[in-house]
Design a protein around this motif. Structure first.
Motif, PDB file in Angstrom:
ATOM      1  N   ILE A  39       0.803  -1.229   0.000  1.00 33.09           N
ATOM      2  CA  ILE A  39       0.000   0.000   0.000  1.00 33.09           C
ATOM      3  C   ILE A  39       0.836   1.279   0.000  1.00 33.09           C
ATOM      4  CG2 ILE A  39      -1.908  -1.175   1.169  1.00 33.09           C
ATOM      5  CD1 ILE A  39      -1.274   0.575   3.623  1.00 33.09           C
ATOM      6  N   LEU A  40       2.108   1.197   0.372  1.00 35.21           N
ATOM      7  CA  LEU A  40       2.941   2.398   0.480  1.00 35.21           C
ATOM      8  C   LEU A  40       3.408   2.855  -0.897  1.00 35.21           C
ATOM      9  CD1 LEU A  40       4.364   4.424   2.335  1.00 35.21           C
ATOM     10  CD2 LEU A  40       6.287   2.841   2.436  1.00 35.21           C
ATOM     11  N   LEU A  41       3.010   4.052  -1.287  1.00 37.31           N
ATOM     12  CA  LEU A  41       3.442   4.641  -2.552  1.00 37.31           C
ATOM     13  C   LEU A  41       4.582   5.628  -2.340  1.00 37.31           C
ATOM     14  CD1 LEU A  41      -0.045   5.305  -4.217  1.00 37.31           C
ATOM     15  CD2 LEU A  41       1.458   3.312  -4.489  1.00 37.31           C
ATOM     16  N   ASP A  42       4.538   6.352  -1.218  1.00 33.79           N
ATOM     17  CA  ASP A  42       5.569   7.351  -0.920  1.00 33.79           C
ATOM     18  C   ASP A  42       5.453   7.725   0.548  1.00 33.79           C
ATOM     19  OD1 ASP A  42       7.672   9.137  -1.385  1.00 33.79           O
ATOM     20  OD2 ASP A  42       6.348  10.753  -2.026  1.00 33.79           O
ATOM     21  N   ALA A  43       6.552   8.192   1.116  1.00 41.32           N
ATOM     22  CA  ALA A  43       6.563   8.636   2.511  1.00 41.32           C
ATOM     23  C   ALA A  43       7.767   9.536   2.726  1.00 41.32           C
ATOM     24  CB  ALA A  43       6.644   7.441   3.461  1.00 41.32           C
ATOM     25  N   ALA A  44       7.614  10.473   3.650  1.00 36.64           N
ATOM     26  CA  ALA A  44       8.742  11.330   4.011  1.00 36.64           C
ATOM     27  C   ALA A  44       8.454  12.036   5.321  1.00 36.64           C
ATOM     28  CB  ALA A  44       9.021  12.370   2.923  1.00 36.64           C
ATOM     29  N   GLY A  45       9.511  12.264   6.069  1.00 41.00           N
ATOM     30  CA  GLY A  45       9.450  13.132   7.227  1.00 41.00           C
ATOM     31  C   GLY A  45       9.862  14.522   6.779  1.00 41.00           C
ATOM     32  N   LEU A  46       9.365  15.524   7.466  1.00 41.50           N
ATOM     33  CA  LEU A  46       9.678  16.901   7.095  1.00 41.50           C
ATOM     34  C   LEU A  46      10.575  17.552   8.137  1.00 41.50           C
ATOM     35  CD1 LEU A  46       6.128  17.990   5.922  1.00 41.50           C
ATOM     36  CD2 LEU A  46       8.044  17.201   4.522  1.00 41.50           C
ATOM     37  N   ARG A  47      11.462  18.398   7.666  1.00 42.55           N
ATOM     38  CA  ARG A  47      12.345  19.130   8.573  1.00 42.55           C
ATOM     39  C   ARG A  47      11.517  20.105   9.403  1.00 42.55           C
ATOM     40  NH1 ARG A  47      17.904  18.453   6.819  1.00 42.55           N
ATOM     41  NH2 ARG A  47      18.421  20.332   7.947  1.00 42.55           N
ATOM     42  N   PRO A  48      12.051  20.583  10.526  1.00 44.49           N
ATOM     43  CA  PRO A  48      11.278  21.451  11.427  1.00 44.49           C
ATOM     44  C   PRO A  48      10.824  22.754  10.763  1.00 44.49           C
ATOM     45  CG  PRO A  48      13.464  20.984  12.332  1.00 44.49           C
ATOM     46  CD  PRO A  48      13.389  20.320  11.011  1.00 44.49           C
ATOM     47  N   SER A  49       9.758  23.334  11.310  1.00 44.06           N
ATOM     48  CA  SER A  49       9.184  24.546  10.729  1.00 44.06           C
ATOM     49  C   SER A  49      10.118  25.752  10.821  1.00 44.06           C
ATOM     50  CB  SER A  49       7.835  24.867  11.380  1.00 44.06           C
ATOM     51  OG  SER A  49       8.000  25.235  12.728  1.00 44.06           O
ATOM     52  N   VAL A  50      11.148  25.682  11.637  1.00 47.98           N
ATOM     53  CA  VAL A  50      12.121  26.772  11.699  1.00 47.98           C
ATOM     54  C   VAL A  50      12.787  26.958  10.326  1.00 47.98           C
ATOM     55  CG1 VAL A  50      14.098  25.381  12.492  1.00 47.98           C
ATOM     56  CG2 VAL A  50      13.961  27.815  13.078  1.00 47.98           C
ATOM     57  N   GLU A  51      12.793  25.900   9.517  1.00 45.87           N
ATOM     58  CA  GLU A  51      13.393  25.955   8.177  1.00 45.87           C
ATOM     59  C   GLU A  51      12.348  26.182   7.089  1.00 45.87           C
ATOM     60  OE1 GLU A  51      16.179  22.726   7.464  1.00 45.87           O
ATOM     61  OE2 GLU A  51      16.338  22.418   9.630  1.00 45.87           O
ATOM     62  N   ALA A  52      11.109  26.438   7.462  1.00 50.38           N
ATOM     63  CA  ALA A  52      10.012  26.528   6.500  1.00 50.38           C
ATOM     64  C   ALA A  52       9.605  27.967   6.219  1.00 50.38           C
ATOM     65  CB  ALA A  52       8.809  25.760   7.042  1.00 50.38           C
ATOM     66  N   LYS A  53       8.799  28.111   5.209  1.00 50.53           N
ATOM     67  CA  LYS A  53       8.191  29.397   4.847  1.00 50.53           C
ATOM     68  C   LYS A  53       6.718  29.135   4.576  1.00 50.53           C
ATOM     69  CE  LYS A  53      12.222  31.620   3.552  1.00 50.53           C
ATOM     70  NZ  LYS A  53      12.764  32.507   4.527  1.00 50.53           N
ATOM     71  N   GLN A  54       5.892  30.122   4.855  1.00 51.89           N
ATOM     72  CA  GLN A  54       4.489  30.091   4.466  1.00 51.89           C
ATOM     73  C   GLN A  54       4.257  31.242   3.505  1.00 51.89           C
ATOM     74  OE1 GLN A  54       2.237  30.438   8.116  1.00 51.89           O
ATOM     75  NE2 GLN A  54       2.233  28.227   8.436  1.00 51.89           N
ATOM     76  N   VAL A  55       3.606  30.944   2.391  1.00 54.80           N
ATOM     77  CA  VAL A  55       3.205  31.980   1.453  1.00 54.80           C
ATOM     78  C   VAL A  55       1.712  32.184   1.670  1.00 54.80           C
ATOM     79  CG1 VAL A  55       3.030  32.651  -0.967  1.00 54.80           C
ATOM     80  CG2 VAL A  55       5.012  31.330  -0.169  1.00 54.80           C
ATOM     81  N   VAL A  56       1.360  33.364   2.136  1.00 53.69           N
ATOM     82  CA  VAL A  56      -0.024  33.687   2.484  1.00 53.69           C
ATOM     83  C   VAL A  56      -0.675  34.376   1.291  1.00 53.69           C
ATOM     84  CG1 VAL A  56      -1.510  34.926   4.094  1.00 53.69           C
ATOM     85  CG2 VAL A  56       0.661  33.942   4.896  1.00 53.69           C
ATOM     86  N   LEU A  57      -1.787  33.820   0.842  1.00 53.68           N
ATOM     87  CA  LEU A  57      -2.559  34.375  -0.272  1.00 53.68           C
ATOM     88  C   LEU A  57      -3.841  34.951   0.314  1.00 53.68           C
ATOM     89  CD1 LEU A  57      -2.259  31.184  -2.488  1.00 53.68           C
ATOM     90  CD2 LEU A  57      -0.707  33.150  -2.478  1.00 53.68           C
ATOM     91  N   GLU A  58      -3.946  36.277   0.297  1.00 56.18           N
ATOM     92  CA  GLU A  58      -5.101  36.904   0.951  1.00 56.18           C
ATOM     93  C   GLU A  58      -5.446  38.213   0.275  1.00 56.18           C
ATOM     94  OE1 GLU A  58      -6.558  37.864   5.493  1.00 56.18           O
ATOM     95  OE2 GLU A  58      -4.423  37.740   5.097  1.00 56.18           O
ATOM     96  N   GLY A  59      -6.723  38.369  -0.041  1.00 54.14           N
ATOM     97  CA  GLY A  59      -7.197  39.637  -0.604  1.00 54.14           C
ATOM     98  C   GLY A  59      -6.495  40.048  -1.881  1.00 54.14           C
ATOM     99  N   GLY A  60      -6.076  39.079  -2.690  1.00 57.33           N
ATOM    100  CA  GLY A  60      -5.413  39.387  -3.952  1.00 57.33           C
ATOM    101  C   GLY A  60      -3.935  39.700  -3.822  1.00 57.33           C
ATOM    102  N   THR A  61      -3.376  39.580  -2.621  1.00 57.03           N
ATOM    103  CA  THR A  61      -1.951  39.824  -2.423  1.00 57.03           C
ATOM    104  C   THR A  61      -1.292  38.582  -1.822  1.00 57.03           C
ATOM    105  OG1 THR A  61      -2.211  40.683  -0.180  1.00 57.03           O
ATOM    106  CG2 THR A  61      -2.375  42.279  -1.983  1.00 57.03           C
ATOM    107  N   THR A  62       0.017  38.590  -1.853  1.00 57.56           N
ATOM    108  CA  THR A  62       0.774  37.505  -1.224  1.00 57.56           C
ATOM    109  C   THR A  62       1.796  38.092  -0.272  1.00 57.56           C
ATOM    110  OG1 THR A  62       2.441  37.456  -2.971  1.00 57.56           O
ATOM    111  CG2 THR A  62       0.567  35.980  -3.240  1.00 57.56           C
ATOM    112  N   SER A  63       2.064  37.332   0.781  1.00 54.79           N
ATOM    113  CA  SER A  63       3.137  37.698   1.712  1.00 54.79           C
ATOM    114  C   SER A  63       3.821  36.413   2.144  1.00 54.79           C
ATOM    115  CB  SER A  63       2.590  38.464   2.921  1.00 54.79           C
ATOM    116  OG  SER A  63       1.652  37.678   3.615  1.00 54.79           O
ATOM    117  N   VAL A  64       5.015  36.553   2.675  1.00 53.47           N
ATOM    118  CA  VAL A  64       5.800  35.394   3.083  1.00 53.47           C
ATOM    119  C   VAL A  64       6.076  35.487   4.573  1.00 53.47           C
ATOM    120  CG1 VAL A  64       7.969  34.143   2.762  1.00 53.47           C
ATOM    121  CG2 VAL A  64       6.851  35.217   0.796  1.00 53.47           C
ATOM    122  N   VAL A  65       5.844  34.368   5.270  1.00 53.83           N
ATOM    123  CA  VAL A  65       6.099  34.284   6.707  1.00 53.83           C
ATOM    124  C   VAL A  65       7.197  33.250   6.916  1.00 53.83           C
ATOM    125  CG1 VAL A  65       5.108  33.736   8.959  1.00 53.83           C
ATOM    126  CG2 VAL A  65       3.695  34.840   7.208  1.00 53.83           C
TER     127      VAL A  65
END
Length: 125
Positions: A39-65
């Motif tokens: 049943i396993l097709l793919d799997a992965a662990g993710l690095r901590p969120s300290v190394e991540a970015k969020q791209v926020v899409l809101e009101g027709g604009t984007t920002s990065v957190v």
């Protein structure tokens, strides 16, 4: 049925989960079991969120957190992609996931993929 199983942990437990060497062996055995069951097709662990970015899409604009996302109640720690016969089968496999007692609360969210037949039904064909 193809499903995405998202592994989530409480945001405050992210440091416990990230780089948890004690969980490598039990999780490796679990992944082997999933693989042998076909049943396993793919799997992965993710690095901590300290190394991540969020791209926020809101009101027709984007920002990065920049991470870490300390205000987040749940953090995605990893995922599996499974091919199962039913949602019930996916739940039974998820119930067998190893648990680390040091992690306050973990959560496996099982989300089915849209299949071709689903899309055809939506489009009326």
């Amino acid at each position: 049925m193809k499903v995405l199983v998202v592994i989530k942990v409480v945001g405050t437990d992210e440091d416990i989960v990230a780089g948890n060497v004690e969980m490598l062996a039990p999780m490796g055995e679990y992944n082997d079991k999933l693989s042998k069951a076909g049943i396993l097709l793919d799997a992965a662990g993710l690095r901590p969120s300290v190394e991540a970015k969020q791209v926020v899409l809101e009101g027709g604009t984007t920002s990065v957190v920049d991470g870490p996302f300390t205000e987040a109640k749940e953090i995605i720690a990893g995922y599996w992609i499974w091919q199962v016969g039913s949602m019930e089968e996916a739940v039974e496999w998820a119930r067998q996931c190893p648990v680390d007692p040091k992690v306050g609360r973990g959560l496996l969210e099982i989300r089915p993929y849209w299949e071709e037949a689903d899309l055809q039904a939506l489009l009326g064909g």
